[in-house]
Design a protein around this motif. Sequence first.
Motif, PDB file in Angstrom:
ATOM      1  N   ALA A   1       3.709   3.747  84.885  1.00  0.00           N
ATOM      2  CA  ALA A   1       4.222   3.481  83.592  1.00  0.00           C
ATOM      3  C   ALA A   1       2.818   2.969  82.688  1.00  0.00           C
ATOM      4  O   ALA A   1       2.035   2.186  83.063  1.00  0.00           O
ATOM      5  N   ALA A   2       2.848   3.711  81.471  1.00  0.00           N
ATOM      6  CA  ALA A   2       1.768   3.315  80.664  1.00  0.00           C
ATOM      7  C   ALA A   2       1.707   1.938  80.258  1.00  0.00           C
ATOM      8  O   ALA A   2       0.592   1.318  79.923  1.00  0.00           O
ATOM      9  N   VAL A   3       3.061   1.500  80.149  1.00  0.00           N
ATOM     10  CA  VAL A   3       3.165   0.009  79.726  1.00  0.00           C
ATOM     11  C   VAL A   3       3.840  -0.676  80.765  1.00  0.00           C
ATOM     12  O   VAL A   3       4.987  -0.201  81.084  1.00  0.00           O
ATOM     13  N   PRO A   4       3.400  -1.451  81.545  1.00  0.00           N
ATOM     14  CA  PRO A   4       3.743  -1.988  82.870  1.00  0.00           C
ATOM     15  C   PRO A   4       5.107  -2.645  82.643  1.00  0.00           C
ATOM     16  O   PRO A   4       5.459  -3.140  81.530  1.00  0.00           O
ATOM     17  N   GLY A   5       5.893  -2.228  83.419  1.00  0.00           N
ATOM     18  CA  GLY A   5       7.332  -3.079  83.348  1.00  0.00           C
ATOM     19  C   GLY A   5       8.365  -2.124  82.606  1.00  0.00           C
ATOM     20  O   GLY A   5       9.722  -2.294  82.617  1.00  0.00           O
ATOM     21  N   THR A   6       7.962  -0.969  81.893  1.00  0.00           N
ATOM     22  CA  THR A   6       8.680  -0.177  81.285  1.00  0.00           C
ATOM     23  C   THR A   6       9.684   0.748  82.464  1.00  0.00           C
ATOM     24  O   THR A   6       9.407   1.322  83.146  1.00  0.00           O
TER      25      THR A   6
END
Length: 276
Positions: free
Chosen positions: A259-264
């Motif tokens: 994920a480019a944004v962790p946690g997405t």
Amino acid sequence: MSLAGKTILMSGGSRGIGLAIALRAAREGANVAMLAKTDTPHPKLEGTVHTAIEQVRAAGGQGLAIVGDVRDDDDVTEAVLKTQGEFGGIDVVVNNASVIDLSGSLELPAKKYDLMQDVNVRGTFMLSRAALPILKEAENPHILSLSPPLNITPRWLGAHTGYTLAKYGMTMVTLGLAAEFRSDGIAANTLWPATTIATAAVQFALGGDRMMKVSRTPEVYADAAYEVLVRPAREHTGQTLIVEDVLRDAGVTDFAKYAAVPGTPDGELYPDIFLD
């Protein structure tokens, strides 16, 4: 099989997905020759062919920067000969260079239409063709094009006809080569992601920072490409592959790290074009 000691000739690759594939291969000890126009830094985009090859070497591979244009037949021939001369052969061709423009048919400039056809379709054909005599001598030769399955539903045929034609053209070239050179043991496949990938193309052509946040990193593409390129060529050819399916077949069950944004959550990631 492994890519250690194998030689990859790639079109483009100064940044984004191409660079990620090059670095993944380099970490396994591959040689990477890169044919790209980016001799000097772009005012808005990071990386040149020279900085990319520096990263390849730092990652553990051998690298060769070739400044040239995949639209120029002399540059393509020179790239093939330089790669063979430097590394003694070519094991893999990665058709990464691509131009994107999602304009409708009435808004798409003729020059942009021609550019997409020249880079995406003709470039894929000419680079692959030029390397074929050398690929025939390789132990496990592969051609991999970064293009989608041929989804001919009206939704995608009519979404952006010029770009669709160019990307499907890449796939048609690849599938044609797979059929034509199957008896020579040369694999030719395409690879496409189920979600958008956080690259400059997504940022500037699809949806800006908002789209980048709901995308996966280029590393997901690179890991899948690696899995394709180490498969036995005679057994795996003529396929239009999906990144996530390839990784699942390789045993990957957790995609959170991509994920480019962790946690997405996976359910919030944006689906890529051409897939229903």
